[in-house]
Design a protein around this motif. Structure first.
Motif, short mmCIF file in Angstrom:
data_model
loop_
_atom_site.label_atom_id
_atom_site.label_comp_id
_atom_site.label_asym_id
_atom_site.label_seq_id
_atom_site.Cartn_x
_atom_site.Cartn_y
_atom_site.Cartn_z
N LEU A 34 11.09 5.16 7.64
CA LEU A 34 10.58 3.97 6.36
C LEU A 34 12.05 3.56 6.50
O LEU A 34 13.26 4.11 6.19
CB LEU A 34 10.48 4.52 5.47
N PRO A 35 12.58 1.70 5.71
CA PRO A 35 13.84 2.24 5.55
C PRO A 35 14.33 2.14 4.42
O PRO A 35 13.42 3.11 3.55
CB PRO A 35 13.80 0.44 4.69
N ALA A 36 15.74 3.09 4.39
CA ALA A 36 16.64 3.44 3.43
C ALA A 36 16.44 2.41 2.38
O ALA A 36 16.06 1.51 2.91
CB ALA A 36 17.78 3.89 3.84
N PHE A 37 16.19 3.13 1.19
CA PHE A 37 16.96 2.16 0.15
C PHE A 37 17.61 2.13 -0.95
O PHE A 37 18.67 3.48 -1.20
CB PHE A 37 15.43 1.87 -0.81
N SER A 38 18.02 1.78 -2.00
CA SER A 38 19.14 1.88 -2.88
C SER A 38 18.11 2.49 -4.45
O SER A 38 17.09 1.44 -4.76
CB SER A 38 19.89 0.99 -3.55
N GLY A 39 18.45 3.42 -5.09
CA GLY A 39 18.23 3.69 -6.00
C GLY A 39 18.22 2.30 -6.89
O GLY A 39 18.96 2.10 -7.75
N GLY A 40 16.78 2.11 -8.46
CA GLY A 40 16.18 1.13 -8.67
C GLY A 40 15.26 -0.26 -7.85
O GLY A 40 15.07 -0.72 -8.74
N ALA A 41 14.88 0.65 -6.47
CA ALA A 41 14.59 -0.99 -6.08
C ALA A 41 13.10 -0.81 -6.24
O ALA A 41 12.36 0.67 -6.71
CB ALA A 41 14.82 -0.37 -4.84
N HIS A 42 12.05 -1.70 -6.42
CA HIS A 42 11.06 -1.66 -5.80
C HIS A 42 10.06 -1.93 -4.51
O HIS A 42 10.90 -2.67 -3.40
CB HIS A 42 10.06 -2.59 -7.37
N ILE A 43 8.85 -2.04 -4.23
CA ILE A 43 8.46 -2.69 -3.71
C ILE A 43 7.63 -2.80 -3.86
O ILE A 43 6.16 -2.39 -5.31
CB ILE A 43 7.47 -1.63 -2.33
N ILE A 44 6.43 -4.29 -3.26
CA ILE A 44 5.14 -4.62 -3.45
C ILE A 44 3.96 -4.19 -2.91
O ILE A 44 4.13 -3.66 -1.28
CB ILE A 44 5.43 -6.16 -3.08
N VAL A 45 3.22 -3.85 -3.82
CA VAL A 45 1.56 -3.05 -2.78
C VAL A 45 0.98 -3.92 -2.58
O VAL A 45 0.25 -4.44 -3.32
CB VAL A 45 1.36 -2.07 -3.77
N GLU A 46 0.27 -4.46 -2.05
CA GLU A 46 -0.72 -4.88 -1.61
C GLU A 46 -1.60 -4.43 -1.89
O GLU A 46 -2.46 -3.58 -1.09
CB GLU A 46 -0.58 -6.07 -0.04
N MET A 47 -3.16 -4.75 -2.80
CA MET A 47 -4.10 -4.66 -2.22
C MET A 47 -5.42 -5.09 -2.24
O MET A 47 -5.63 -6.54 -2.86
CB MET A 47 -4.69 -3.77 -3.99
N GLN A 48 -6.26 -4.81 -1.00
CA GLN A 48 -7.59 -5.90 -0.79
C GLN A 48 -8.76 -5.64 -2.28
O GLN A 48 -9.52 -3.96 -1.56
CB GLN A 48 -8.00 -5.76 0.63
N ASP A 49 -8.89 -5.74 -3.18
CA ASP A 49 -9.50 -5.42 -3.64
C ASP A 49 -11.13 -6.92 -4.04
O ASP A 49 -10.86 -7.25 -4.72
CB ASP A 49 -9.02 -5.36 -5.94
N GLY A 50 -12.05 -6.20 -3.30
CA GLY A 50 -12.92 -7.09 -3.02
C GLY A 50 -12.14 -8.27 -2.84
O GLY A 50 -11.80 -8.69 -2.01
N GLU A 51 -12.63 -10.19 -3.50
CA GLU A 51 -12.35 -10.98 -3.41
C GLU A 51 -10.67 -11.16 -3.39
O GLU A 51 -10.35 -11.85 -2.86
CB GLU A 51 -13.39 -11.82 -3.98
N ASN A 52 -10.28 -10.06 -4.23
CA ASN A 52 -8.94 -10.32 -5.35
C ASN A 52 -7.81 -9.70 -3.89
O ASN A 52 -7.87 -8.23 -3.54
CB ASN A 52 -8.63 -10.15 -6.00
N ARG A 53 -6.97 -10.39 -3.90
CA ARG A 53 -5.63 -9.73 -2.85
C ARG A 53 -4.82 -9.93 -3.46
O ARG A 53 -4.23 -10.42 -4.35
CB ARG A 53 -5.17 -10.19 -1.60
N LEU A 105 16.13 -4.85 -8.01
CA LEU A 105 17.08 -6.06 -9.22
C LEU A 105 17.16 -5.37 -10.33
O LEU A 105 17.28 -6.10 -11.51
CB LEU A 105 15.59 -6.70 -9.76
N PHE A 106 17.83 -3.74 -9.59
CA PHE A 106 17.63 -2.94 -11.11
C PHE A 106 18.89 -2.52 -10.14
O PHE A 106 18.62 -0.70 -10.49
CB PHE A 106 16.44 -2.38 -11.41
N SER A 107 19.66 -2.59 -9.87
CA SER A 107 20.95 -2.15 -8.69
C SER A 107 21.68 -0.88 -9.75
O SER A 107 22.22 -1.57 -10.84
CB SER A 107 21.28 -2.56 -7.64
N LEU A 108 22.70 0.42 -9.65
CA LEU A 108 23.68 1.16 -10.26
C LEU A 108 24.69 -0.18 -9.90
O LEU A 108 24.78 -0.24 -8.83
CB LEU A 108 23.27 2.72 -9.80
#
Lengths: 320, 351
Positions: A34-53, A105-108
């Motif tokens: 996986l890519p290295a990252f910096s402390g404070g980073a977030h990821i977007i998690v995709e969820m296929q919840d029935g009809e809703n993504r 969006l929350f970098s040291l």
């Protein structure tokens, strides 16, 4: 930019941290790092919840240098739109999911001689990654972590072991409170302050640092708004020539995406400004839930952040 | 089997003194010609930096061409005379390792015949065949490299590299290596923010270009690099047109004549890209320079025509800022022989 690059992952572990929090571990489906990252980073998690993504941001809590294993912690929210319930009830070890690249969006501030951290509840997660980064670079830091009670104090034992007396814990049920004013008045020059937790805690730190004369650029906060459920409404997208129904449990941005409109986004929490959209006309109330637009922009009625904000009225026309 | 140096397609040439730099016909055609229409004005002309069409400078994320080895020799000469062309403020160390990783992994995957990278945890083995380098080192431990990581890898990569820290909703020029620049100085700009280092540019501030550009740049994330093209003109194929060396190249600006303009005047193209770095959250800003003489341009009729029209209609403030006043009229006159007044096709690629 409207469709950020994504990574296919597999859920390698799901761990019950306590009665409200589960931890999810991800590895890349193709076995690559996986890519290295910096402390404070977030990821977007995709969820296929029935009809809703759904696409929901979660802070990475694992070591930024560990490229084999991403970890997030999800607190169950029984009143939410269902994203955390989906993670708690549907996501199992071995499942294939899709995540975005880490975004911070929350970098040291790496120039700081000292980092003073305030965490409330699940707001501990970005600090876990930042602390691992600071330990690796011999950084100077101090963490003040407030929780409801011992049972809900996620990761306190691990922190006590790794950072010892740099950890200060406060239990609501024992009437323990962080002494913000004392702490904020006794720091070495050049210290940077970081806060992540419930809205009142963030607002208190912003207010007190301002009152005590802290430079604004030395105060950092992670404030994801949540897309809240609400009354359904209709939105007309003029540039796309489409009319979209926004259901009770979906955000305006999700409804646009479901209709095939390629709308820009980055944080999906009202913080980054990427999805800012011009309002062409409306006849009701814009329900702003973001932390991006300033008071003048809100009052003008000309801008909206569709990732978290909603509308109450019969006609809303957007330039999208 | 190891490739012998003489088999490699890199030219032996100079960018100073006797100026033996030449473009082969193939290199001319693959240049990133910066004008997509017959006139020029500042714009936020950014797009995603995706692998582009084969046979162009956009084919690989970090382009390597026939000038590679000679450009690296010229960089070494500049650094030897003036070590301040490469600087890094103390909080940018982590970003230096990010840059080293980004360049090594991309070069090895784009050009496996020239570069190879083997990684076993933090034990890395880097081979650069064109430059005859074989280096084993420990990632994260700068005592195992002959230079700091940023300088080490950018002595092996064409183009200038600025490393921008992100703080307070702005970008800060806090590290870089700058030896092939169009008259600006890293030593002067180091520590400045995005608006400060762009302060001398005319017209663009008033058009809100920099506010919008910064907003765009701050949203660039890992996995989604962006790029833009910029341009100016240079007399002689000189890479190091720095303020520090103005006394060397400044006087050449008045040496253009109708007889020598075709060979002596160069369109200087900058392929600028923007990369979010993983561990430091800093931004890497490579500025890769391509030089095309007016004679080179005339071998691509559409480009010569367009260059003629762009120079004719260029606002005077921009012409002065780019330093074209000494030879602009001579260039327009020379290029007019390639402009028959017919419309040019859309886009910037050759017909």
């Amino acid at each position: 930019m409207s469709s950020p690059a994504t990574i296919d992952v597999i859920v390698t572990h799901v761990v019950n941290v306590n009665s409200l929090i589960k931890r999810f571990h991800f590895a890349r489906l193709d076995g690559q790092p996986l890519p290295a990252f910096s402390g404070g980073a977030h990821i977007i998690v995709e969820m296929q919840d029935g009809e809703n993504r759904r696409r929901t941001p979660y802070s990475l809590m694992s070591s930024p240098l560990d490229t084999d294993d991403y970890q997030i912690s999800v607190r169950r929210d029984d009143q939410g739109r269902g994203g955390s319930l989906y993670m708690h009830q549907q996501v199992k070890t071995g499942m294939q999911m899709r995540i975005g690249y880490p975004t911070n969006l929350f970098s040291l501030d790496k120039r700081a001689p000292k980092h003073l951290m305030f965490a409330g509840g699940i707001g501990i997660t970005p600090f876990l990654a930042q602390i691992k980064q600071l330990i690796a670079t011999n950084g100077n830091f101090e963490l003040h972590y407030s929780v409801r009670n011992q049972e809900l104090g996620a990761y306190i034992n691990e922190l006590a072991q790794t950072i010892g007396n740099r950890l200060h814990t406060y239990y609501d049920d024992k009437e323990q409170r962080i002494a913000f004013d004392t702490l904020l008045s006794t720091q070495p020059a050049g210290t940077h302050v970081y806060v992540c937790g419930p809205t009142p805690m963030i607002e208190h730190v912003l207010k007190r640092t301002a009152a005590l004369g802290w430079p604004k650029v030395h105060v950092h906060y992670e404030h994801f708004a949540k897309a809240l459920p609400g009354e359904p409404f209709t939105v007309q997208l003029q540039a796309s020539n489409k009319t979209v129904e926004v259901g009770e449990n979906e955000s305006m941005l999700e409804a646009m995406e479901a209709a095939g409109v390629d709308a820009p986004y980055l944080c999906r929490g009202g913080a980054c400004g990427q999805c800012e959209t011009n309002v062409i006309e409306h006849n009701g109330t814009l329900l702003h839930e973001d932390h991006w637009l300033d008071e003048n922009e809100r009052v003008s009625g000309k801008k909206i952040m569709p990732c978290v904000s909603r509308f109450c009225g019969t006609q809303l026309v957007l330039d999208r | 089997m190891a490739t012998k140096a003489c088999d490699l397609p890199f030219r032996k040439e100079t960018f100073r003194d006797d100026f033996t730099f030449r473009n082969s016909p193939e290199t001319i055609k693959r240049a990133p010609f910066p004008f997509d229409k017959d006139s020029y004005m500042y714009a936020v002309n950014m797009e995603l930096h995706k692998d582009g069409r084969a046979g162009t400078a956009f084919e690989n994320p970090f382009d390597v061409d026939e000038h590679y080895v000679a450009e690296m020799q010229d960089r070494a000469l500049v650094l030897n005379e003036d070590p301040l062309r490469c600087q890094s403020l103390p909080h940018m160390k982590l970003a230096g390792w990010d840059v080293l990783e980004l360049l090594m992994t991309h070069k090895a995957s784009s050009y496996p015949e020239w570069f190879s990278l083997t990684r076993d945890g933090n034990q890395w083995h880097w081979i650069n065949r064109p430059m005859g380098i074989d280096q084993k080192f420990t990632f994260g431990d700068e005592t195992t490299l002959p230079y700091e990581p940023l300088e080490y890898i950018t002595r092996q990569a064409q183009g200038d590299f600025c490393v921008l820290d992100e703080r307070d909703g702005n970008l800060w020029m806090d590290a870089g290596i700058v030896t092939t620049q169009a008259d600006w100085s890293l030593d002067f700009d180091i520590g400045m923010n995005f608006f400060e280092w762009h302060a001398p540019v005319p017209l663009a501030h008033e058009k809100g270009i920099f506010t919008r550009a910064l907003k765009y740049l701050l949203t660039i994330q890992q996995g989604n690099p962006a790029r833009r093209l910029n341009w100016t003109m240079t007399v002689n194929p000189r890479l190091d047109t720095s303020p520090e060396n103005y006394h060397v190249w400044g006087p050449e600006n008045i040496q253009i004549t109708p007889e020598n303009v075709g060979e002596k005047l160069f369109l200087r193209i900058e392929l600028q890209s923007f990369w979010r770095l993983p561990r430091s959250n800093a931004m890497l800003f490579p500025i890769r320079c391509y030089l095309l003489s007016m004679q080179d341009l005339s071998t691509v009729p559409k480009w010569a025509t367009r260059m003629h029209r762009v120079l004719q209609t260029l606002p005077p403030e921009i012409a002065s800022y780019k330093g074209l006043d000494g030879y602009r009229d001579i260039a327009i006159e020379w290029l007019s022989q390639f402009d028959n007044g017919a419309p040019t096709s859309s886009g910037s690629y050759p017909d």
